[in-house]
Design a protein around this motif. Structure first.
Motif, PDB file in Angstrom:
ATOM      1  N   GLU A 164       0.832  -1.212   0.000  1.00 39.88           N
ATOM      2  CA  GLU A 164       0.000   0.000   0.000  1.00 39.88           C
ATOM      3  C   GLU A 164       0.860   1.252   0.000  1.00 39.88           C
ATOM      4  OE1 GLU A 164      -3.351   0.067   2.608  1.00 39.88           O
ATOM      5  OE2 GLU A 164      -3.743  -2.073   2.278  1.00 39.88           O
ATOM      6  N   GLY A 165       1.973   1.174   0.733  1.00 38.33           N
ATOM      7  CA  GLY A 165       2.883   2.330   0.779  1.00 38.33           C
ATOM      8  C   GLY A 165       3.489   2.602  -0.589  1.00 38.33           C
ATOM      9  N   ALA A 166       3.876   1.544  -1.304  1.00 37.51           N
ATOM     10  CA  ALA A 166       4.467   1.699  -2.629  1.00 37.51           C
ATOM     11  C   ALA A 166       3.456   2.323  -3.592  1.00 37.51           C
ATOM     12  CB  ALA A 166       4.939   0.340  -3.151  1.00 37.51           C
ATOM     13  N   ARG A 167       2.224   1.828  -3.510  1.00 38.04           N
ATOM     14  CA  ARG A 167       1.171   2.395  -4.377  1.00 38.04           C
ATOM     15  C   ARG A 167       0.970   3.872  -4.089  1.00 38.04           C
ATOM     16  NH1 ARG A 167      -2.900  -2.458  -3.394  1.00 38.04           N
ATOM     17  NH2 ARG A 167      -2.289  -3.775  -5.151  1.00 38.04           N
ATOM     18  N   LYS A 168       0.945   4.179  -2.795  1.00 39.31           N
ATOM     19  CA  LYS A 168       0.699   5.558  -2.377  1.00 39.31           C
ATOM     20  C   LYS A 168       1.812   6.470  -2.898  1.00 39.31           C
ATOM     21  CE  LYS A 168       0.495   8.089   2.052  1.00 39.31           C
ATOM     22  NZ  LYS A 168      -0.702   8.928   1.816  1.00 39.31           N
ATOM     23  N   ARG A 169       3.071   6.079  -2.621  1.00 37.76           N
ATOM     24  CA  ARG A 169       4.185   6.941  -3.031  1.00 37.76           C
ATOM     25  C   ARG A 169       4.260   7.071  -4.557  1.00 37.76           C
ATOM     26  NH1 ARG A 169       4.067   9.490   0.704  1.00 37.76           N
ATOM     27  NH2 ARG A 169       5.285   9.256   2.609  1.00 37.76           N
ATOM     28  N   PHE A 170       4.101   5.960  -5.230  1.00 34.96           N
ATOM     29  CA  PHE A 170       4.178   5.997  -6.691  1.00 34.96           C
ATOM     30  C   PHE A 170       3.054   6.865  -7.257  1.00 34.96           C
ATOM     31  CE2 PHE A 170       3.124   3.970 -10.886  1.00 34.96           C
ATOM     32  CZ  PHE A 170       4.255   4.408 -11.557  1.00 34.96           C
ATOM     33  N   GLY A 171       1.849   6.669  -6.700  1.00 33.92           N
ATOM     34  CA  GLY A 171       0.703   7.441  -7.175  1.00 33.92           C
ATOM     35  C   GLY A 171       0.887   8.934  -6.949  1.00 33.92           C
ATOM     36  N   ARG A 177       4.453  14.235 -10.380  1.00 35.08           N
ATOM     37  CA  ARG A 177       5.168  15.464 -10.011  1.00 35.08           C
ATOM     38  C   ARG A 177       6.684  15.323 -10.142  1.00 35.08           C
ATOM     39  NH1 ARG A 177       3.131  16.424  -4.246  1.00 35.08           N
ATOM     40  NH2 ARG A 177       3.947  18.541  -4.515  1.00 35.08           N
ATOM     41  N   LEU A 178       7.156  14.140 -10.489  1.00 32.91           N
ATOM     42  CA  LEU A 178       8.610  13.940 -10.666  1.00 32.91           C
ATOM     43  C   LEU A 178       8.867  13.494 -12.102  1.00 32.91           C
ATOM     44  CD1 LEU A 178       9.634  11.922  -7.455  1.00 32.91           C
ATOM     45  CD2 LEU A 178      10.004  14.353  -7.907  1.00 32.91           C
ATOM     46  N   SER A 179       9.425  14.393 -12.907  1.00 33.65           N
ATOM     47  CA  SER A 179       9.540  14.067 -14.330  1.00 33.65           C
ATOM     48  C   SER A 179      10.435  12.858 -14.568  1.00 33.65           C
ATOM     49  CB  SER A 179      10.048  15.275 -15.105  1.00 33.65           C
ATOM     50  OG  SER A 179      11.340  15.644 -14.648  1.00 33.65           O
ATOM     51  N   VAL A 180      11.469  12.685 -13.749  1.00 32.47           N
ATOM     52  CA  VAL A 180      12.385  11.577 -13.975  1.00 32.47           C
ATOM     53  C   VAL A 180      11.703  10.234 -13.658  1.00 32.47           C
ATOM     54  CG1 VAL A 180      14.595  10.558 -13.345  1.00 32.47           C
ATOM     55  CG2 VAL A 180      14.404  13.028 -13.566  1.00 32.47           C
ATOM     56  N   LEU A 181      10.920  10.209 -12.582  1.00 35.22           N
ATOM     57  CA  LEU A 181      10.184   8.984 -12.246  1.00 35.22           C
ATOM     58  C   LEU A 181       9.153   8.678 -13.331  1.00 35.22           C
ATOM     59  CD1 LEU A 181       9.522   6.690 -10.290  1.00 35.22           C
ATOM     60  CD2 LEU A 181       7.955   8.242  -9.096  1.00 35.22           C
ATOM     61  N   ASP A 182       8.508   9.725 -13.804  1.00 33.30           N
ATOM     62  CA  ASP A 182       7.508   9.553 -14.847  1.00 33.30           C
ATOM     63  C   ASP A 182       8.153   8.946 -16.099  1.00 33.30           C
ATOM     64  OD1 ASP A 182       4.892   9.962 -16.033  1.00 33.30           O
ATOM     65  OD2 ASP A 182       5.899  11.493 -17.246  1.00 33.30           O
ATOM     66  N   LYS A 183       9.326   9.475 -16.435  1.00 33.73           N
ATOM     67  CA  LYS A 183      10.030   8.975 -17.608  1.00 33.73           C
ATOM     68  C   LYS A 183      10.387   7.484 -17.446  1.00 33.73           C
ATOM     69  CE  LYS A 183      12.443  12.330 -19.188  1.00 33.73           C
ATOM     70  NZ  LYS A 183      13.553  13.279 -19.127  1.00 33.73           N
ATOM     71  N   GLN A 207       9.493   1.841 -18.645  1.00 37.80           N
ATOM     72  CA  GLN A 207       9.260   0.473 -18.184  1.00 37.80           C
ATOM     73  C   GLN A 207       7.818   0.033 -18.404  1.00 37.80           C
ATOM     74  OE1 GLN A 207      11.630  -1.440 -17.215  1.00 37.80           O
ATOM     75  NE2 GLN A 207      13.302   0.001 -16.895  1.00 37.80           N
ATOM     76  N   ASP A 208       6.996   0.958 -18.895  1.00 36.92           N
ATOM     77  CA  ASP A 208       5.604   0.658 -19.192  1.00 36.92           C
ATOM     78  C   ASP A 208       4.862   0.154 -17.953  1.00 36.92           C
ATOM     79  OD1 ASP A 208       3.447   0.585 -20.816  1.00 36.92           O
ATOM     80  OD2 ASP A 208       3.873  -1.392 -21.679  1.00 36.92           O
ATOM     81  N   ILE A 209       5.011   0.874 -16.852  1.00 38.98           N
ATOM     82  CA  ILE A 209       4.339   0.483 -15.614  1.00 38.98           C
ATOM     83  C   ILE A 209       3.369   1.588 -15.192  1.00 38.98           C
ATOM     84  CG2 ILE A 209       4.674   0.022 -13.147  1.00 38.98           C
ATOM     85  CD1 ILE A 209       7.180  -1.456 -13.915  1.00 38.98           C
ATOM     86  N   GLU A 210       2.099   1.232 -15.079  1.00 41.18           N
ATOM     87  CA  GLU A 210       1.069   2.204 -14.724  1.00 41.18           C
ATOM     88  C   GLU A 210       0.554   1.971 -13.305  1.00 41.18           C
ATOM     89  OE1 GLU A 210       0.216   4.864 -16.464  1.00 41.18           O
ATOM     90  OE2 GLU A 210       1.681   4.253 -17.981  1.00 41.18           O
ATOM     91  N   ASP A 254       6.434  -5.234  -8.850  1.00 38.03           N
ATOM     92  CA  ASP A 254       6.237  -4.220  -9.900  1.00 38.03           C
ATOM     93  C   ASP A 254       7.042  -2.961  -9.620  1.00 38.03           C
ATOM     94  OD1 ASP A 254       4.525  -5.970 -11.035  1.00 38.03           O
ATOM     95  OD2 ASP A 254       2.682  -4.932 -10.436  1.00 38.03           O
ATOM     96  N   ILE A 255       7.440  -2.775  -8.356  1.00 38.27           N
ATOM     97  CA  ILE A 255       8.216  -1.587  -7.986  1.00 38.27           C
ATOM     98  C   ILE A 255       9.662  -1.714  -8.460  1.00 38.27           C
ATOM     99  CG2 ILE A 255       9.324  -0.564  -5.930  1.00 38.27           C
ATOM    100  CD1 ILE A 255       6.702   0.706  -6.425  1.00 38.27           C
ATOM    101  N   ALA A 256      10.147  -2.954  -8.548  1.00 31.15           N
ATOM    102  CA  ALA A 256      11.580  -3.149  -8.814  1.00 31.15           C
ATOM    103  C   ALA A 256      12.077  -2.410 -10.069  1.00 31.15           C
ATOM    104  CB  ALA A 256      11.910  -4.641  -8.868  1.00 31.15           C
ATOM    105  N   PRO A 257      11.339  -2.474 -11.189  1.00 37.19           N
ATOM    106  CA  PRO A 257      11.842  -1.759 -12.371  1.00 37.19           C
ATOM    107  C   PRO A 257      11.796  -0.234 -12.214  1.00 37.19           C
ATOM    108  CG  PRO A 257      10.126  -3.354 -12.964  1.00 37.19           C
ATOM    109  CD  PRO A 257      10.124  -3.239 -11.479  1.00 37.19           C
TER     110      PRO A 257
END
Lengths: 485, 472
Positions: B37-44, B49-55, B60-63, B70-73
């Motif tokens: 849940e924490g990973a989902r929250k932080r990623f969401g 708001r972070l262009s590098v993470l978005d890129k 990695q084609d992860i939505e 799924d966090i590993a890539p």
């Protein structure tokens, strides 16, 4: 591992196979057993120079006969020692099996009579190896001199990134009538062994066989090295390798020991604006560049890494450089398998650098580099990547520049080979590149051919330095007496 | 207990000042729930708001995060926080460096005008003055500096967090409450600077010591300069560009390289003076000391040689880590340091500069990963996550859920072994823990006699070697 490798100690024709000590076995590395060198250390180096005499009972032609015969016995299909070295190299080497198979299938090719003669003719002069050569008239009337090249008792600390290093060492040692102790590298401990075992089988009592030894010890073993690096048994050390290994050897230097260092080097590329004349030219340049980057999986010092391209640095110029990057990456993927393959142990530190710059698309364009397939990173400014010295595993960095001046000034004493396009640019730049520090200038695509470099190596002519140039002078007795007043 | 867990689920940042012992009583199921849940929250929250993470997510084609792997890539290579080109520094393009940094933080720094800036120190000061960030740099002596965009609030949280660990690590209220009962602090380093080590100094002086008069630093007036810390990386990059590169190094930096040699000459005297002061001002009292083992050992060795030991009170605490750091120290280095200091309560950590959480060593020698850090072991060759099985070894990667304004998901260069998924540690703390040794992959790869002909020689440079020691 299904098979345990044994690395024998061979001292002057005697094969010591009692392998009691296990070496290696680090991550991704093979382990092998070798005899305890400490038990035999006393006889490894040649403390009696008079025993060099047997090398002077044979002629240069005899030595060539010997080497040609040796080359014929190194046939991959029939020589078990060569096969064993190949099998171990498949584990320890950075080269893939297909490339190694090609190398080991062609070991004999290096023992070409005409080539070996030409190499010695260019480096020492065969007449100097064969006898005393008159040095011409002197300022003193009646004084004459003759010079001859003599072999030396030498330790070779060799590199293990390609089998050719072992072959060159054996050939150079024989042709200079030297006495060699080869310190085996852990990344290729068996190729030199295969050569020397074959020599022992072929001609156990031949002087050439009696003047070559191979031994493995862990580099840095102080007890062993203090005993070996002693001027009473050694006149020269030929040391390949990095800062640490050479630095380590320097602590044993003292008057009486001559160190010949084959420093680690990097190679690069300069491509003039002519490359962009038309698409066919660019395609051809990309293929040749792929060869310089990819041949031997970029494991050699001759391999291109940073590529300066006179594309211009404005938007159009950078686009031209990007296009070259794209084409070169495509060409890299099509190199023949005996020359180049995806790297079997892609450097993970380099991978994380590539992964990071890929996310910085304003500064870098990355073609490939997702797995182990290799990559071309195109800088979007006239600066190489900050990790340029770590480029490996078929990763090149194309740097767009406005003028080749930037490229010339980036060459330094660590630069070995520079592949250049077009030819006219090479001729224009060759003097300047030489005094900047470059050591070998080749047509783009020719970096890995290594022709005409077997004895020049890094512009230091190691073969010439491996021998001792001894002079014998004669003068008229009464003229000398007259000097005494 | 369930309150505690619910709070962590709702806001992992609440971990920083919650009783630390509770962290290691959660069940594996709770930890796994918190991770997912924490990973989902932080990623969401952070991806838009972070262009590098978005890129990276697009690459990695992860939505969505459906399973923890799924966090590993999406974990950054540790090189991301130093992925700016060194040419920015050489050409004084601090405007571009600012823009680069903006891609790594949700804190708004778009108003910062760095166009006139010429040194890293000035740039960091400008960001300090005009934004909510207090950027920390790594010591990075072998290469480039990383810049971690931690906020002022987060720095305060990390210092409170350390105090919470000290208070509760060996059990509830087992340690001193240094936030309430002020304690002298002793730090054998620089008082000022933006390296991670110095960033906490001011807050520690304030929160632990209650004022400068209750604090002792080896260099109380001096700043550990980021420009000096960047020297090694810049010189390396310059040298690989030949004459063209060397010409780009400003003279002022080369002068500062020279002054490092002066500092090295004075160092033994500085160390002697420092511990004489420590003894004079705080001898016999309970104190708080924080430093890497290697530095403490230098100090202890010098002191023990002169027969000095048991300097401080038995209720003192030591926060430390770092192991031998390649230094030649005897196997009983911990014992020697403690004998000299005069107390035995030390808190040894394994940590990563980009994360806020610390992994503390227990009485069985294992480092316990707090539940707000999601650990991964990656296959060192392929980067794929290994299954959560006790005793597995691989490359350590992790996502720290505490930072909420930058992506603290990192792949480290460390090889570790993880246990605690199937069976808890003998100390009975629950959850995953690192079983020593921790090794750098870079150290494992070098050091034997694999000799190759390719490479760029390194020139011996005493000033830069000293810099490496200094920034430990």
């Amino acid at each position: 591992m299904s098979h345990e490798f044994h690395v024998p100690l061979i001292i002057r024709g005697e094969i010591i196979a009692n392998a009691t000590i296990v070496h290696g076995g680090r991550r991704g590395g093979a382990s092998f057993r070798a005899p305890d060198l400490a038990e035999h250390i006393g006889k490894l180096t040649l403390r009696t120079p008079s025993h060099m005499a047997d090398l002077y009972t044979i002629s240069f032609e005899d030595i060539l006969d010997y080497l040609v015969a040796l080359g014929q016995r190194l046939d991959f299909e029939s020589n078990q020692h060569v096969q064993e070295a190949f099998r171990l190299s498949c584990i320890t080497s950075g080269l893939s099996e297909s490339i190694l198979r090609f190398h080991y299938s062609h070991l004999g090719g290096m023992f070409d009579r005409a080539e070996m003669r030409a190499m010695m003719e260019r480096s020492c002069g065969v007449d100097y190896l064969e006898g005393w050569v008159d040095q011409g008239p002197s300022r003193f009337t009646g004084l004459s001199a003759r010079t001859r090249a003599f072999g030396a008792r030498t330790i070779h600390v060799i590199a293990g990134n390609a089998p050719i290093v072992s072959i060159l060492t054996v050939i150079r040692n024989a042709l200079t009538r030297s006495d060699a102790v080869i310190k085996l590298p852990s990344n290729d401990p068996l190729t030199a062994v295969a050569l020397v075992r074959t020599m022992v089988e072929m001609a156990p009592d031949h002087p050439i066989t009696k003047h070559i030894s191979v031994a493995y010890w862990k580099g840095g073993d102080q007890a062993i090295e203090e005993a070996i690096y002693d001027p009473r048994g050694v006149e020269k050390i030929v040391a390949w390798g990095g800062f640490d290994s050479v630095k380590h050897i320097t602590q044993y230097l003292q008057p009486g020991i001559d160190l010949i260092t084959q420093d680690p080097k990097m190679s690069g590329t300069i491509i003039g604006k002519e490359a962009f004349a038309d698409d066919a030219t660019l395609q051809s340049v990309a293929k040749r560049l792929a060869l310089d980057v990819g041949a031997q999986n970029q494991e050699g010092c001759v391999s291109a890494r940073v590529i300066y391209v006179e594309s211009g640095t404005d938007e159009d110029g950078v686009e031209r450089a990007n296009r070259l990057g794209e084409l070169t990456f495509a060409a890299l993927q099509h190199l023949p398998l005996h020359l180049s393959t995806p790297h079997k142990a892609f450097d993970q530190a380099l991978k994380s650098e590539i992964d990071a710059v890929r996310l910085q698309d304003e500064e870098y364009r990355v073609f490939g580099g997702r797995g182990n397939e290799g990559a071309l990173i195109v800088s979007q400014e006239d600066y190489p990547v900050d990790f340029s010295r770590d480029l490996a595993c078929r990763v090149g960095n194309i740097v767009p520049i406005d003028s080749f001046e930037t490229a010339v000034r980036s060459v330094n004493a660590y630069t070995q080979t520079i592949g250049i396009f077009p030819e006219s640019l090479k001729e224009r730049l060759r003097d300047r590149l030489a005094f900047q520090g470059a050591q070998r200038l080749v047509s783009l695509g020719g970096a890995a051919t290594m022709q005409h470099n077997m004895e020049k190596q890094d512009a230091i002519e190691p073969v010439r330095r491996m021998v001792k140039w001894v002079t014998e002078e004669s003068a008229d007795g009464s003229m000398l007496e007259g000097l005494a007043g | 207990m369930s309150d505690y867990f619910e709070r962590l689920l709702a806001d992992p940042t609440s971990f920083h000042n919650a009783p630390y012992d509770l962290a290691f009583t959660l069940t594996i199921e709770q930890i796994e729930q918190l991770h997912l849940e924490g990973a989902r929250k932080r990623f969401g929250e952070l991806r838009p708001r972070l262009s590098v993470l978005d890129k990276l997510a697009r690459e990695q084609d992860i939505e969505t995060i459906d399973a923890i792997d799924d966090i590993a890539p999406l974990l950054f290579p540790h090189t991301v926080y130093k992925s700016y080109p060194i040419s920015y520094l050489e050409r004084a393009r601090f405007d571009k460096l600012t823009k680069w940094l903006a891609g790594l933080t949700t804190t708004d720094i778009s108003h910062v005008d760095a166009s006139g800036i010429e040194s890293i120190d000035d740039w960091l000061d400008l960001l300090d003055a005009e934004t909510d960030l207090t950027v920390a740099h790594t010591s990075g002596t072998t290469g480039k500096l990383s810049f971690v965009p931690r906020s002022k609030e987060q720095w305060r949280q990390t210092i409170v967090h350390s105090a919470t660990i000290i208070r509760h690590w060996w059990g509830r209220d087992s340690g001193p409450n240094i936030l309430e009962d002020k304690i002298p602090i002793i730090i054998p380093g620089y008082r000022y600077g933006a390296a991670a080590m110095q960033r906490g100094n001011g807050i520690q002086v304030d929160l632990y010591a209650g004022g400068e008069e209750n604090a002792l630093f080896m260099y109380p007036e001096a700043r550990f300069s980021a420009d000096v810390a960047s020297l090694a990386g810049r010189l390396r990059a310059a040298e690989s560009r030949g004459e063209a590169g060397i010409g780009d190094i400003p003279q002022i930096l080369l002068d500062r390289r020279e002054s490092l040699l002066d500092l090295e000459r004075r160092r033994p005297e500085d160390v002697r003076h420092f511990f004489a002061e420590a003894q004079r001002r705080f001898g016999g009292r309970d104190v708080y000391v924080t430093a890497m083992w290697a530095i403490l050992f230098d100090w202890a060795e010098e002191g023990l040689k002169r027969g000095i030991k048991n300097i401080f009170g038995p209720g003192s605490v030591l926060l430390t880590g770092g192991g031998k750091k390649g230094k030649d120290m005897p196997d009983d280095w911990r014992e020697q340091v403690l004998e000299f200091l005069g107390f035995s309560n030390f808190y040894e950590m394994y940590a990563t500069s980009e994360m806020m959480g610390l992994c503390m060593m227990c009485e069985h020698g294992n480092y316990h990963i707090p539940p707000v850090i999601i650990p991964f072991l990656l296959d060192p060759a392929t980067g794929t996550p290994l299954p959560r099985k006790d005793g597995a070894t691989g490359r350590f990667a992790g996502l720290d859920l505490m930072p909420n304004s930058y992506w603290a998901g990192l792949i480290t260069g460390d090889e570790i072994t993880l246990s605690g998924w199937e069976k808890p540690c003998a100390c009975e703390r629950t959850g995953p823990h690192v079983v020593p040794p921790v090794r750098r992959y870079s150290e494992k790869e070098g050091g034997d006699d694999r000799i190759v002909c390719a490479g760029a020689p390194e020139a011996h440079d005493r000033a830069l070697e000293f810099l490496a020691e200094l920034s430990m």
